[in-house]
Design a protein around this motif. Structure first.
Motif, PDB file in Angstrom:
ATOM      1  N   THR A 314     -24.201  -8.572  -8.301  1.00  0.00           N
ATOM      2  CA  THR A 314     -24.940  -7.605  -8.897  1.00  0.00           C
ATOM      3  C   THR A 314     -26.124  -7.569  -8.016  1.00  0.00           C
ATOM      4  OG1 THR A 314     -23.783  -7.490 -10.979  1.00  0.00           O
ATOM      5  CG2 THR A 314     -25.955  -6.330 -10.719  1.00  0.00           C
ATOM      6  N   ASP A 315     -26.825  -8.791  -8.158  1.00  0.00           N
ATOM      7  CA  ASP A 315     -28.253  -8.811  -7.574  1.00  0.00           C
ATOM      8  C   ASP A 315     -28.256  -8.579  -5.935  1.00  0.00           C
ATOM      9  OD1 ASP A 315     -29.015 -10.069  -9.775  1.00  0.00           O
ATOM     10  OD2 ASP A 315     -28.812 -12.101  -9.279  1.00  0.00           O
ATOM     11  N   HIS A 316     -26.911  -8.638  -5.190  1.00  0.00           N
ATOM     12  CA  HIS A 316     -27.001  -8.153  -3.777  1.00  0.00           C
ATOM     13  C   HIS A 316     -26.004  -7.035  -3.836  1.00  0.00           C
ATOM     14  CE1 HIS A 316     -28.652 -11.902  -2.213  1.00  0.00           C
ATOM     15  NE2 HIS A 316     -28.246 -12.684  -3.171  1.00  0.00           N
ATOM     16  N   SER A 317     -25.996  -6.170  -4.552  1.00  0.00           N
ATOM     17  CA  SER A 317     -25.041  -4.952  -4.485  1.00  0.00           C
ATOM     18  C   SER A 317     -25.601  -4.060  -3.493  1.00  0.00           C
ATOM     19  CB  SER A 317     -24.931  -4.539  -5.809  1.00  0.00           C
ATOM     20  OG  SER A 317     -26.204  -3.866  -6.408  1.00  0.00           O
ATOM     21  N   GLN A 318     -26.875  -4.031  -2.977  1.00  0.00           N
ATOM     22  CA  GLN A 318     -27.282  -3.296  -1.929  1.00  0.00           C
ATOM     23  C   GLN A 318     -26.718  -3.585  -0.676  1.00  0.00           C
ATOM     24  OE1 GLN A 318     -29.101  -0.367  -2.392  1.00  0.00           O
ATOM     25  NE2 GLN A 318     -28.806  -0.919  -4.455  1.00  0.00           N
ATOM     26  N   ASP A 319     -26.156  -5.001  -0.484  1.00  0.00           N
ATOM     27  CA  ASP A 319     -25.749  -5.328   0.614  1.00  0.00           C
ATOM     28  C   ASP A 319     -24.288  -5.343   1.066  1.00  0.00           C
ATOM     29  OD1 ASP A 319     -28.495  -5.988   1.439  1.00  0.00           O
ATOM     30  OD2 ASP A 319     -28.393  -7.658   0.279  1.00  0.00           O
ATOM     31  N   LEU A 320     -23.549  -5.862  -0.062  1.00  0.00           N
ATOM     32  CA  LEU A 320     -22.180  -5.833  -0.048  1.00  0.00           C
ATOM     33  C   LEU A 320     -21.585  -5.160  -1.577  1.00  0.00           C
ATOM     34  CD1 LEU A 320     -21.288  -9.273   1.420  1.00  0.00           C
ATOM     35  CD2 LEU A 320     -21.141  -7.174   2.662  1.00  0.00           C
ATOM     36  N   GLY A 321     -20.567  -4.314  -1.276  1.00  0.00           N
ATOM     37  CA  GLY A 321     -19.982  -3.945  -2.405  1.00  0.00           C
ATOM     38  C   GLY A 321     -18.325  -4.489  -2.667  1.00  0.00           C
ATOM     39  N   MET A 322     -17.854  -3.802  -3.755  1.00  0.00           N
ATOM     40  CA  MET A 322     -16.588  -4.037  -4.233  1.00  0.00           C
ATOM     41  C   MET A 322     -15.696  -2.912  -4.337  1.00  0.00           C
ATOM     42  SD  MET A 322     -16.365  -7.427  -6.374  1.00  0.00           S
ATOM     43  CE  MET A 322     -17.542  -8.985  -6.140  1.00  0.00           C
ATOM     44  N   ALA A 323     -14.480  -2.952  -4.299  1.00  0.00           N
ATOM     45  CA  ALA A 323     -13.581  -1.839  -4.683  1.00  0.00           C
ATOM     46  C   ALA A 323     -12.300  -2.325  -5.215  1.00  0.00           C
ATOM     47  CB  ALA A 323     -13.298  -0.727  -3.566  1.00  0.00           C
ATOM     48  N   GLU A 324     -11.747  -1.843  -6.187  1.00  0.00           N
ATOM     49  CA  GLU A 324     -10.393  -2.106  -6.740  1.00  0.00           C
ATOM     50  C   GLU A 324      -9.348  -1.073  -6.247  1.00  0.00           C
ATOM     51  OE1 GLU A 324      -9.179  -3.810 -10.904  1.00  0.00           O
ATOM     52  OE2 GLU A 324     -10.010  -1.917 -11.063  1.00  0.00           O
ATOM     53  N   VAL A 325      -8.407  -1.475  -5.654  1.00  0.00           N
ATOM     54  CA  VAL A 325      -7.482  -0.580  -4.896  1.00  0.00           C
ATOM     55  C   VAL A 325      -5.823  -1.122  -5.506  1.00  0.00           C
ATOM     56  CG1 VAL A 325      -9.026  -0.418  -2.978  1.00  0.00           C
ATOM     57  CG2 VAL A 325      -7.118  -2.014  -2.905  1.00  0.00           C
ATOM     58  N   ILE A 326      -5.022  -0.285  -5.343  1.00  0.00           N
ATOM     59  CA  ILE A 326      -3.698  -0.724  -5.758  1.00  0.00           C
ATOM     60  C   ILE A 326      -2.793  -0.072  -4.490  1.00  0.00           C
ATOM     61  CG2 ILE A 326      -3.232   1.802  -6.841  1.00  0.00           C
ATOM     62  CD1 ILE A 326      -1.771   0.273  -8.682  1.00  0.00           C
ATOM     63  N   LEU A 327      -1.672  -0.922  -4.218  1.00  0.00           N
ATOM     64  CA  LEU A 327      -0.795  -0.726  -3.134  1.00  0.00           C
ATOM     65  C   LEU A 327       0.545   0.544  -3.765  1.00  0.00           C
ATOM     66  CD1 LEU A 327       0.043  -4.281  -1.887  1.00  0.00           C
ATOM     67  CD2 LEU A 327      -1.796  -2.710  -1.174  1.00  0.00           C
ATOM     68  N   PRO A 328       0.462   1.459  -3.001  1.00  0.00           N
ATOM     69  CA  PRO A 328       1.586   2.546  -3.278  1.00  0.00           C
ATOM     70  C   PRO A 328       2.884   2.241  -2.688  1.00  0.00           C
ATOM     71  CG  PRO A 328       0.285   3.492  -1.443  1.00  0.00           C
ATOM     72  CD  PRO A 328      -0.304   2.067  -1.856  1.00  0.00           C
ATOM     73  N   ALA A 329       3.810   2.818  -3.135  1.00  0.00           N
ATOM     74  CA  ALA A 329       5.189   2.531  -2.392  1.00  0.00           C
ATOM     75  C   ALA A 329       5.150   2.574  -0.816  1.00  0.00           C
ATOM     76  CB  ALA A 329       6.117   3.641  -2.984  1.00  0.00           C
ATOM     77  N   ASP A 330       4.474   3.358  -0.245  1.00  0.00           N
ATOM     78  CA  ASP A 330       4.767   3.762   1.189  1.00  0.00           C
ATOM     79  C   ASP A 330       3.565   2.891   1.735  1.00  0.00           C
ATOM     80  OD1 ASP A 330       2.552   5.023   0.251  1.00  0.00           O
ATOM     81  OD2 ASP A 330       2.898   6.767   1.710  1.00  0.00           O
ATOM     82  N   SER A 331       2.984   1.901   1.227  1.00  0.00           N
ATOM     83  CA  SER A 331       2.089   1.066   2.084  1.00  0.00           C
ATOM     84  C   SER A 331       2.601   0.035   2.840  1.00  0.00           C
ATOM     85  CB  SER A 331       1.095   0.311   0.901  1.00  0.00           C
ATOM     86  OG  SER A 331       0.309  -0.741   1.420  1.00  0.00           O
ATOM     87  N   GLU A 332       2.048  -0.066   4.198  1.00  0.00           N
ATOM     88  CA  GLU A 332       2.609  -1.038   4.990  1.00  0.00           C
ATOM     89  C   GLU A 332       2.344  -2.525   4.689  1.00  0.00           C
ATOM     90  OE1 GLU A 332       1.224  -0.060   8.724  1.00  0.00           O
ATOM     91  OE2 GLU A 332       2.330   1.920   8.945  1.00  0.00           O
ATOM     92  N   LEU A 333       1.474  -2.616   3.437  1.00  0.00           N
ATOM     93  CA  LEU A 333       1.028  -4.024   3.370  1.00  0.00           C
ATOM     94  C   LEU A 333       1.977  -4.815   2.237  1.00  0.00           C
ATOM     95  CD1 LEU A 333      -2.863  -3.560   2.500  1.00  0.00           C
ATOM     96  CD2 LEU A 333      -1.768  -3.887   4.622  1.00  0.00           C
ATOM     97  N   VAL A 334       2.819  -3.880   1.938  1.00  0.00           N
ATOM     98  CA  VAL A 334       3.950  -4.475   1.081  1.00  0.00           C
ATOM     99  C   VAL A 334       5.175  -5.243   1.658  1.00  0.00           C
ATOM    100  CG1 VAL A 334       5.979  -3.844  -0.600  1.00  0.00           C
ATOM    101  CG2 VAL A 334       3.746  -2.458  -0.761  1.00  0.00           C
ATOM    102  N   GLY A 335       5.170  -6.554   1.283  1.00  0.00           N
ATOM    103  CA  GLY A 335       5.906  -7.475   2.052  1.00  0.00           C
ATOM    104  C   GLY A 335       5.274  -8.349   2.889  1.00  0.00           C
ATOM    105  N   GLN A 336       4.042  -7.991   3.378  1.00  0.00           N
ATOM    106  CA  GLN A 336       2.963  -9.125   4.087  1.00  0.00           C
ATOM    107  C   GLN A 336       2.479  -9.832   2.787  1.00  0.00           C
ATOM    108  OE1 GLN A 336       0.694  -7.049   6.860  1.00  0.00           O
ATOM    109  NE2 GLN A 336       2.025  -5.556   7.244  1.00  0.00           N
ATOM    110  N   THR A 337       2.090 -11.001   3.532  1.00  0.00           N
ATOM    111  CA  THR A 337       0.680 -11.956   2.921  1.00  0.00           C
ATOM    112  C   THR A 337      -0.359 -11.318   3.132  1.00  0.00           C
ATOM    113  OG1 THR A 337       0.387 -13.442   4.561  1.00  0.00           O
ATOM    114  CG2 THR A 337       2.510 -13.797   3.242  1.00  0.00           C
TER     115      THR A 337
END
Length: 607
Positions: A314-337
């Motif tokens: 929170t103290d450094h939220s001007q410099d770096l942020g976060m986002a919460e995401v979910i993997l959909p069925a057609d994501s190329e990331l599914v199956g990868q580490t």
């Protein structure tokens, strides 16, 4: 009474009624009046539209832009942080400091612009302290209105009254002519609000609806169990890391540690393979492998362990942020580490957390094979988050943290925006150029220095307020031409006959304040300044006390949400109703009337 005057008065009455019932909205009423007045024959269409070229209107618009520059560059945020730090947990101290700061800043620029600057500041303070916005928004608006009683340029009604004085051959007011009246009113208002705040709305309303239910960065730290993996360490001068790039070190493969960010010169930066480590750098590392041991890392690389908590993000939220995401069925990331996905190389974002069926993975994160429906917590620069949010098909953004609302569009330029504001104030105080020219110079400098751009400048202007004021300005011309001003002056003199000087000034104050209950205070000054000076002429008295009474009464616009653009701006964020302004504003307006009527003839002799 001629037919033209009757039609003008009928339109004025209809406008007041529509303002009172708030149907249609105020700027629409102003447009109706602007369009209808030429049909009376008292003004032409060109004269009805002339308000858009009025210097006061341009001045207000320009000050909105300057105010936006202060918000975008973080000056307003720093003021809010200072207020919060100084006030601590005391709502009383917060209210007093807020009103002093707002009135002080508002004494050298438009009270409307100051309110526009401080609304996001107050909302941020409300979120951080848990204070309801309704407890602070009305003190904010009242302090901003009182700032109009401090200096000549503080509010448009002062400029309107001053212009009328000059138009009729008198010398205008000096820059600080208003201060002896405004200072005691401010002190009384602070004392009054300390007692009256209990009658203000105490619930959190729609102004926070955009952030309620959204997690904070510290909540994500807990939900994804980051505190068990993240560590902050300082690089000593004798560390073998000094002078070497991340590509040369290969920390991820050698030690099972992922370097998330580097704190350097109080800034948080995201490293790249070419980033070289320096002595005294503070490293934020993620121990993703079960075999990784922070004690072993400290010993091997001569690192000093530092405290870490969720508030660090929170103290450094001007410099770096976060986002919460979910993997959909057609994501190329599914199956990868996570390691195979190489999201940092592709998007500039690092996977720092993973939850599967609501259970957080605590170790071996880089080697977890991703599945459909996995929820990832990504960290990186806000620009990278925004870019990935709109362009990536491999994940869907579920939520952004509350801190996202406070991210500065133009960080690092607060000194430039303060320089622009200081220059504008200097030009206004010295009178080297007209006030509107000084404000336009400030706007152009803000743009030149990168504090604002054209898109943000246009968005910052409250066009509803501009249209509201412009739409009422033609009434002044119409009433003067049709004899309405003389008629009002004669009527007031007749009513106050035998009441003495204080009775005349009190009546003039009351009429101005009452008219200001239903139309803007600038429009009220436009209508009442000629009447006041006409009364002074009939009484063979000095015009200055009468002009000052009108100016002070016009700034005593506490009683309705349409009395001033300042009130209009705080209605929604403060969750106020029409009656809230009546029960708080009416008693204090009576106090201001008594103070003004007693002090004006004392400091500005009638003869």
């Amino acid at each position: 009474m001629n037919f033209e005057l009757l039609t003008v008065l009928a339109l004025l009455l209809s406008a007041i009624v529509m303002f009172a019932i708030n149907q249609p909205r105020m700027d629409a009423v102003a447009l109706l009046m602007l369009t209808a007045l030429p049909f009376t024959g008292a003004v032409t269409m060109s004269e009805s539209l002339a308000g858009f070229a009025d210097p006061n209107i341009v001045l207000i618009a320009a000050l909105f832009v300057i105010g936006d520059g202060l918000v975008r560059t973080g000056v307003a945020r720093l003021l809010g942080d200072w207020l919060t730090a100084r006030a601590g947990s005391s709502e009383v101290r917060l209210l007093v400091l807020l009103m002093l700061v707002v009135c002080g800043l508002g004494s050298t620029m438009s009270s409307t612009a100051v309110t526009a600057i401080f609304i996001p500041v107050v909302l941020r303070i409300s979120r951080s302290t848990g204070t309801a916005p309704g407890k602070l928004m009305m003190p904010l608006s009242m302090a901003a209105l009182i700032s109009g009683m401090m200096t000549l340029v503080a509010t448009a009604p002062n400029l309107v009254v001053n212009s009328e004085l000059i138009r009729q051959g008198a010398t205008g007011f000096r820059f600080f002519s208003f201060t002896p009246f405004g200072a005691p009113v401010l002190v009384l208002c602070i004392i009054y609000m300390l007692f009256a705040r209990r009658w203000l709305p105490g619930h959190v309303g729609d102004s926070n609806s955009g952030t309620r239910g959204r997690p904070s960065l510290s909540e994500w730290v807990e939900r994804y169990k980051l505190a068990n993996r993240e560590h902050r360490v300082r690089v000593s001068a004798r560390s073998p890391l000094v002078g070497r790039t991340l590509a040369e070190l290969g920390l991820r493969n050698k030690s099972g540690a992922n370097l998330l960010a580097i704190e350097r010169d109080r800034m948080l930066i995201q490293p790249t393979p070419k980033t070289a480590i320096k002595a005294e750098d503070i490293l934020l590392i993620d121990l993703f492998a079960e075999s990784a041991d922070v004690a072993e890392l400290r010993q091997q690389y001569h690192l000093e362990e530092l405290p870490f908590s969720g508030s660090h993000f929170t103290d450094h939220s001007q410099d770096l942020g976060m986002a919460e995401v979910i993997l959909p069925a057609d994501s190329e990331l599914v199956g990868q580490t996570v390691a195979e996905a190489r999201l940092r190389d592709r998007t500039g974002l690092t996977v720092i957390g993973l939850r599967r069926r609501n259970v957080a993975e605590e170790r071996n994160l880089q080697h977890v094979e991703l599945e459909l429906g996995d929820t990832l917590l990504l960290m990186g620069p806000w620009k990278a988050i925004q870019s990935a949010q709109s362009s990536s098909n491999d994940f869907i953004t579920l939520s952004l943290p509350r801190e996202y609302d406070d991210v500065l569009p133009v960080p690092g330029k607060s000194l430039q925006s303060l320089f622009c504001l200081g220059l504008v104030i200097l030009l206004m105080v010295t009178g080297l150029v007209p006030n509107v020219q000084a404000a336009l110079i400030g706007c152009l400098l803000m743009g030149l220095l990168g504090c604002v751009n054209l898109e943000s400048a246009y968005r910052s202007i409250d066009w509803k307020t501009i249209v509201l004021i412009v739409g009422m300005l033609p009434f002044s011309i119409a009433l003067q031409r049709t004899g309405g001003v003389e008629l009002a002056s004669d009527a007031l003199l007749s009513i106050t006959n035998g009441l003495g000087v204080y009775g005349v000034l009190a009546t003039l104050f009351c009429l101005t304040a009452l008219l200001g209950m239903f139309i803007s205070n600038t429009a009220t000054a436009v209508l009442m300044a000629p009447v006041a000076l006409s009364m002074a002429e009939h009484l063979s008295a000095s015009p200055y006390p009468f002009a000052m009474i009108v100016a002070l009464a016009a700034s005593t616009a506490f009683m309705t949400p349409v009395s001033s653009p300042v009130n209009t701006l705080v209605v929604t964020p403060g969750n106020y109703t029409f009656s809230d302004f009546l029960k708080i504003g009416v008693p204090f307006s009576m106090i201001v009337m008594i103070v003004s009527v007693l002090m004006v003839p004392w400091l500005l002799p009638l003869y």
